[in-house]
Design an enzyme around this catalytic site. Sequence first.
Site, short mmCIF file in Angstrom:
data_model
loop_
_atom_site.label_atom_id
_atom_site.label_comp_id
_atom_site.label_asym_id
_atom_site.label_seq_id
_atom_site.Cartn_x
_atom_site.Cartn_y
_atom_site.Cartn_z
CD GLU A 162 -2.80 -1.42 2.34
OE1 GLU A 162 -2.80 -0.55 3.27
OE2 GLU A 162 -3.43 -2.16 2.27
CG ASN A 204 -0.46 -6.83 -1.51
OD1 ASN A 204 -0.88 -7.47 -2.53
ND2 ASN A 204 -0.94 -6.72 -0.43
CG HIS A 239 -9.72 -5.73 0.42
ND1 HIS A 239 -9.88 -7.05 1.26
CD2 HIS A 239 -8.36 -5.58 0.51
CE1 HIS A 239 -8.84 -7.42 1.59
NE2 HIS A 239 -7.89 -6.44 1.38
CD GLU A 267 -4.46 -7.98 1.44
OE1 GLU A 267 -5.38 -7.44 1.91
OE2 GLU A 267 -3.14 -7.68 1.40
CG ASP A 269 -12.55 -8.97 1.27
OD1 ASP A 269 -12.45 -7.97 0.62
OD2 ASP A 269 -11.87 -9.20 2.41
O1 G3I Z 1 -4.04 -8.87 18.58
C1 G3I Z 1 -4.64 -7.63 19.20
C2 G3I Z 1 -5.39 -8.31 20.39
O2 G3I Z 1 -4.38 -8.42 21.18
C3 G3I Z 1 -6.42 -7.06 20.83
O3 G3I Z 1 -7.04 -7.59 21.98
C4 G3I Z 1 -7.22 -6.71 19.84
C5 G3I Z 1 -8.31 -5.58 20.33
O4 G3I Z 1 -8.58 -4.93 19.18
O5 G3I Z 1 -6.62 -6.27 18.59
C6 G3I Z 1 -5.77 -7.43 18.19
O6 G3I Z 1 -5.09 -7.05 16.95
C7 G3I Z 1 -6.04 -6.61 16.05
C8 G3I Z 1 -5.48 -7.51 14.96
O7 G3I Z 1 -5.92 -7.43 13.57
C9 G3I Z 1 -5.52 -9.13 15.10
O8 G3I Z 1 -6.77 -9.25 15.33
C10 G3I Z 1 -5.86 -5.34 15.36
O9 G3I Z 1 -6.82 -4.54 16.42
C11 G3I Z 1 -6.61 -5.13 14.13
O10 G3I Z 1 -6.61 -3.72 13.81
C12 G3I Z 1 -6.09 -6.10 13.14
O11 G3I Z 1 -6.73 -5.95 11.84
C13 G3I Z 1 -6.33 -6.30 10.88
C14 G3I Z 1 -5.88 -5.20 9.69
O12 G3I Z 1 -5.37 -5.77 8.68
C15 G3I Z 1 -4.97 -4.20 10.38
O13 G3I Z 1 -4.96 -3.18 9.74
C16 G3I Z 1 -7.17 -7.34 10.15
O14 G3I Z 1 -7.24 -8.44 10.85
C17 G3I Z 1 -6.50 -7.83 8.78
O15 G3I Z 1 -7.47 -8.59 7.85
C18 G3I Z 1 -6.27 -6.54 7.82
O16 G3I Z 1 -5.67 -6.97 6.72
C19 G3I Z 1 -5.32 -6.00 5.96
C20 G3I Z 1 -3.98 -6.47 4.83
O17 G3I Z 1 -2.77 -6.55 5.89
C21 G3I Z 1 -3.68 -5.30 4.12
N1 G3I Z 1 -4.65 -5.04 2.94
C22 G3I Z 1 -5.82 -4.65 3.60
C23 G3I Z 1 -6.42 -5.64 4.60
C24 G3I Z 1 -7.82 -5.34 5.28
O18 G3I Z 1 -7.48 -4.31 6.18
#
Ligand code: G3I
Length: 472
Positions: A162, A204, A239, A267, A269
């Site tokens: 990104e 990516n 996405h 990715e 969806d």
């Molecule tokens: O691990 C912590 C946990 O300890 C805590 O309790 C919880 C509370 O919010 O957060 C947890 O972390 C989260 C993490 O996912 C794991 O679940 C983060 O808050 C959350 O922001 C994070 O979101 C991820 C996101 O990227 C971050 O920007 C999504 O799962 C993931 O699907 C998403 O993936 C991205 C790709 O990497 C790049 N392209 C876009 C895509 C969708 O946004």
Amino acid sequence: MLKSRQRRRAVIAGVVTVATAALGIGLSTQFASAQTTLRGAADAIGKDIGVAVSYSQLMNNASYRNTVASEFNSLTAENAMKWDATEPSDGNYTFTQADAIVDFAEDNGQTVHGHTFVWHSQTPSWVQNLSGTALQTAMVDHINTVANRYEGRVDSWDVVNEVVSDSNGALRDSFWLQKLGEGYITTAFQTARAADPNADLYINDYSIEADNAKSDRIYTIAQGLKAQNLLDGVGFQSHLILGQVPSTMEANLQRFVDLGLKVRITELDIRLQTPADSAELAQQAADYQRVVEMCAELVDCTGVTVWGLRDGDSWVPSVFPGYGAPLLFNDDLSKKPAYTSTLNALGGDGTGNPTTTPATTDPATTTPPPTGSGCTAQLSVQSPWNTGATYSATVKANQALTGWKVTWTWPGSERISNAWSVTGTLTGATVNGANAAYNGTLAAGQSTTFGFNITKNDGSTASVPTVTCTPA
Ligand code: G3I
């Protein structure tokens, strides 16, 4: 040197390419095979069908694990390989989660697409607070450490993620750009190339599926990196929104292929407003089919990764409230219409109910199916690799059954690592299997299938032991 899965892909892809090019037709209608899993169908055409996985689900949820193993031949860590997961503080690396995902992939004969080294998000504040040489050194050290750890085990990497903004194709105004200037992108690729010369390196991004200002900028960056032999592929996150597969997507993928690059849907969806009705689920299935067919029919498209297993695993509702249900499986792991259309797009048999076939009558003879002799079962190797294989097994009822048992003994080091549609004691040298709750009742002449993956400790050919089947 090509890795084993890459070699296999190259061989199979050659066959399909000739056939489709000669006939000028799509895989989905003309090359439907007997493959009844996404993985089997993708293997048969030499493509990756991948899924983004959660470490905690993989560790704690057996049905999640089994579906990931049986339906997908490629994994991406949804979060576990990002900087905040792998180096939360300076020089302190934590690889427990990433290691577990790579181990799982190896145990199940799956490739790994690594995500990601350099991103403006999910990067710890200790990195963001650096500048100048210190920031550049942190980036180089991080790429070296992570890429070296997984050298030969991760097939491809999203080196930068990104880096282009959503307006007018300008570079994203991230802390990376502000502090290091645009040269950070080239430095990241140079470092990754030197650290693991055999891994494919990708740039990516999202919203680059259409031919637009953002994909134009990615194209320019890709051209420059390719000219320095630093780039192998472009990842189109994809996405997407229901009914909005871009009309220019196919031509856009092709222009990157014309640069000599691979392309990959990294990715995928397709979100909709929840709750979904049946018409929306049908539209979603059509959208999935279109995207997956595009990749299936494009030789240099390495594969499609869906961004999560079940709808409930998706990131979408937390970021787009009111939207969701963007994936292939419901939360109970039942298959959505989009699963079936994806299977069709990969050339598989998307009849929707892959495990049990109806009883058939042989038109050449009036002899009824044998009765009283119980059942027979046969194994066949679907996809072999050096240290494992995926098998499919068919159980045929010669009389009406309300349950069945199968047993065989492996001649060598083969051991089942995971299995689907079968229960019992499966992991030893002697396998004692039995029907699952839903596939034990068979009419005379009817058959059902189950499957499993094995590991083995040498490069020998995967054996096909004789199976004894008895009614239960
Ligand atoms: O691990 C912590 C946990 O300890 C805590 O309790 C919880 C509370 O919010 O957060 C947890 O972390 C989260 C993490 O996912 C794991 O679940 C983060 O808050 C959350 O922001 C994070 O979101 C991820 C996101 O990227 C971050 O920007 C999504 O799962 C993931 O699907 C998403 O993936 C991205 C790709 O990497 C790049 N392209 C876009 C895509 C969708 O946004």
